[in-house]
Motif scaffolding. Structure first.
Motif, PDB file in Angstrom:
ATOM      1  N   TYR A  44       0.829  -1.205   0.000  1.00  0.00           N
ATOM      2  CA  TYR A  44       0.000   0.000   0.000  1.00  0.00           C
ATOM      3  C   TYR A  44       0.869   1.261   0.000  1.00  0.00           C
ATOM      4  N   LYS A  45       1.958   1.213   0.746  1.00  0.00           N
ATOM      5  CA  LYS A  45       2.860   2.359   0.812  1.00  0.00           C
ATOM      6  C   LYS A  45       3.472   2.655  -0.554  1.00  0.00           C
ATOM      7  N   ASP A  46       3.731   1.613  -1.340  1.00  0.00           N
ATOM      8  CA  ASP A  46       4.243   1.815  -2.692  1.00  0.00           C
ATOM      9  C   ASP A  46       3.206   2.521  -3.568  1.00  0.00           C
ATOM     10  N   GLY A  47       1.943   2.158  -3.366  1.00  0.00           N
ATOM     11  CA  GLY A  47       0.883   2.847  -4.092  1.00  0.00           C
ATOM     12  C   GLY A  47       0.855   4.324  -3.757  1.00  0.00           C
ATOM     13  N   PRO A  64       9.895   3.491  -6.431  1.00  0.00           N
ATOM     14  CA  PRO A  64       9.265   2.925  -5.231  1.00  0.00           C
ATOM     15  C   PRO A  64       9.745   1.493  -4.971  1.00  0.00           C
ATOM     16  N   GLY A  65       9.124   0.881  -3.971  1.00  0.00           N
ATOM     17  CA  GLY A  65       9.442  -0.501  -3.615  1.00  0.00           C
ATOM     18  C   GLY A  65      10.069  -0.581  -2.244  1.00  0.00           C
ATOM     19  N   ILE A  66       9.245  -0.874  -1.221  1.00  0.00           N
ATOM     20  CA  ILE A  66       9.738  -0.836   0.161  1.00  0.00           C
ATOM     21  C   ILE A  66      10.296  -2.168   0.632  1.00  0.00           C
ATOM     22  N   ASP A  67      10.390  -3.144  -0.273  1.00  0.00           N
ATOM     23  CA  ASP A  67      11.055  -4.394   0.102  1.00  0.00           C
ATOM     24  C   ASP A  67      11.722  -5.008  -1.121  1.00  0.00           C
ATOM     25  N   LEU A  68      12.694  -5.883  -0.878  1.00  0.00           N
ATOM     26  CA  LEU A  68      13.390  -6.568  -1.966  1.00  0.00           C
ATOM     27  C   LEU A  68      14.121  -7.785  -1.416  1.00  0.00           C
ATOM     28  N   ALA A  69      14.397  -8.712  -2.322  1.00  0.00           N
ATOM     29  CA  ALA A  69      15.263  -9.855  -2.015  1.00  0.00           C
ATOM     30  C   ALA A  69      16.146 -10.099  -3.222  1.00  0.00           C
ATOM     31  N   GLY A  70      17.389 -10.455  -2.972  1.00  0.00           N
ATOM     32  CA  GLY A  70      18.290 -10.675  -4.091  1.00  0.00           C
ATOM     33  C   GLY A  70      19.665 -11.130  -3.624  1.00  0.00           C
ATOM     34  N   THR A  71      20.670 -10.850  -4.443  1.00  0.00           N
ATOM     35  CA  THR A  71      22.028 -11.318  -4.215  1.00  0.00           C
ATOM     36  C   THR A  71      22.993 -10.145  -4.217  1.00  0.00           C
ATOM     37  N   VAL A  72      23.937 -10.153  -3.299  1.00  0.00           N
ATOM     38  CA  VAL A  72      24.906  -9.060  -3.192  1.00  0.00           C
ATOM     39  C   VAL A  72      25.819  -9.048  -4.416  1.00  0.00           C
TER      40      VAL A  72
END
Length: 332
Positions: A44-47, A64-72
């Protein structure tokens, strides 16, 4: 990685628009850890960050985008090395700096959580900020005395991201769950997540003229707030708690002191943004172990979308039309 794509919101005043743009890696903000983003999630915050009156972002252009997952990809911190799998939620991600709707991100090292063993990047973002907030809510309720034998737990806004995960986590922990939703056609979905009863917000209302309703709930998870919250507080059993984490129903509510001074009810504020790192890691560890979502649960709650589909998804979450959680795939 020299170039990457990111959903960018840009414009002035009432004229904001979102489009996918290409960036060079040196255009990322300063930070200790550079991450190749695999998945992010729609919140909702991204909206709010994508609309002129959202009051979330101060300047544009913005990712935007208040979260993420990935690789360093690169790190100047001794705590992280190239190739480490990580996740980031909260802090200033997607608010004060470019966020997770991007194939690359750079953040301070003290924002980064090592991806717990037992979770994939996709599972982590199927949970994301919403799942973490739901889990933190249950964690805090249990710290304040909630246990499966105490009685039913209520979840408001149960078809949203936080609500869906709260229903599922409570149910798989042995709680009897009542789900509240104004969406009449979603009872099958909520029962699939583990709800034993479904009610409408109108069914939660305390009769006019009464400060307290009958004692119904041992606890409640409320990501909605607004005018329903006083009715929830007035119906919580003696010594019970309400974990409040959101304001999709509004920021203001009118209540009395009676639930607090006559029934000892606790109103617990749930802050998933600046939650201390030791608590943050403990909750994520629970999500990778006792609360780990199986493939069926991930499939029931989350759907994977492409970067180009984000503008429509942001509109859906703002209109209250999002069921569960949309996960954005950002890999090459």
């Amino acid at each position: 990685m020299e170039k990457f794509l990111a959903l960018t919101v840009d414009g002035q005043g009432s004229e904001l628009a979102a489009e996918v743009r290409e960036y060079a890696i040196d255009q990322l903000p300063e930070g200790d850890v550079t991450i190749r983003v695999a998945y992010s999630g729609v919140n909702y915050k991204d909206g709010l960050a994508s609309i002129p009156d959202g009051k979330i972002v101060r300047s544009y252009p913005h990712v935007p985008g208040i979260d993420l997952a990935g690789t360093v990809l690169a790190s100047s911190s001794p705590d992280f090395r190239e190739g480490d799998e990580v996740l980031v939620t909260g802090y200033g991600l997607g608010v004060s700096r470019f966020g997770g709707f991007s194939q690359a991100a750079r953040v301070p090292a003290d924002w980064v959580v090592p991806l717990p063993k037992g979770l994939t990047a996709l599972e982590a973002m199927a949970l994301g900020t919403a799942g973490f907030t739901a889990a933190l809510s249950v964690h805090r309720l249990e710290e304040n005395g909630l246990s499966p034998g105490r009685g039913p737990a209520l979840v408001s806004g149960a078809t949203g991201g936080v609500g869906s995960w709260a229903v599922a986590l409570l149910a798989r922990s042995g709680y009897e769950v009542t789900a509240s939703s104004r969406k009449a056609g979603e009872s099958g979905y909520l029962r699939e997540l583990g709800a034993s009863e479904i009610v409408t917000p109108a069914e939660l209302e305390v009769p006019a003229g009464r400060s307290l309703g009958r004692e119904r709930w041992a606890a409640a998870v409320d990501p909605v707030g607004g005018p329903t919250l006083p009715h929830v507080l007035a119906s919580v059993r003696y010594g019970g708690s309400v974990a409040l984490s959101g304001l999709t129903g509004g920021a203001d509510f009118a209540a009395t002191v009676y639930p607090f001074i006559l029934r000892g009810v606790n109103l617990l504020g749930i802050d998933s943004v600046f939650c201390p790192m030791d608590v943050r890691r403990a909750v994520w560890d629970r999500l990778a172990a006792e609360w780990k979502p199986g493939e069926a649960l991930v499939g029931a709650i989350a759907r994977v979308i492409a970067l180009a589909e984000l503008p429509e998804a942001l509109g859906q979450v703002l209109r209250g039309q999002m069921r569960g959680r949309a996960v954005v795939a950002l890999g090459d």
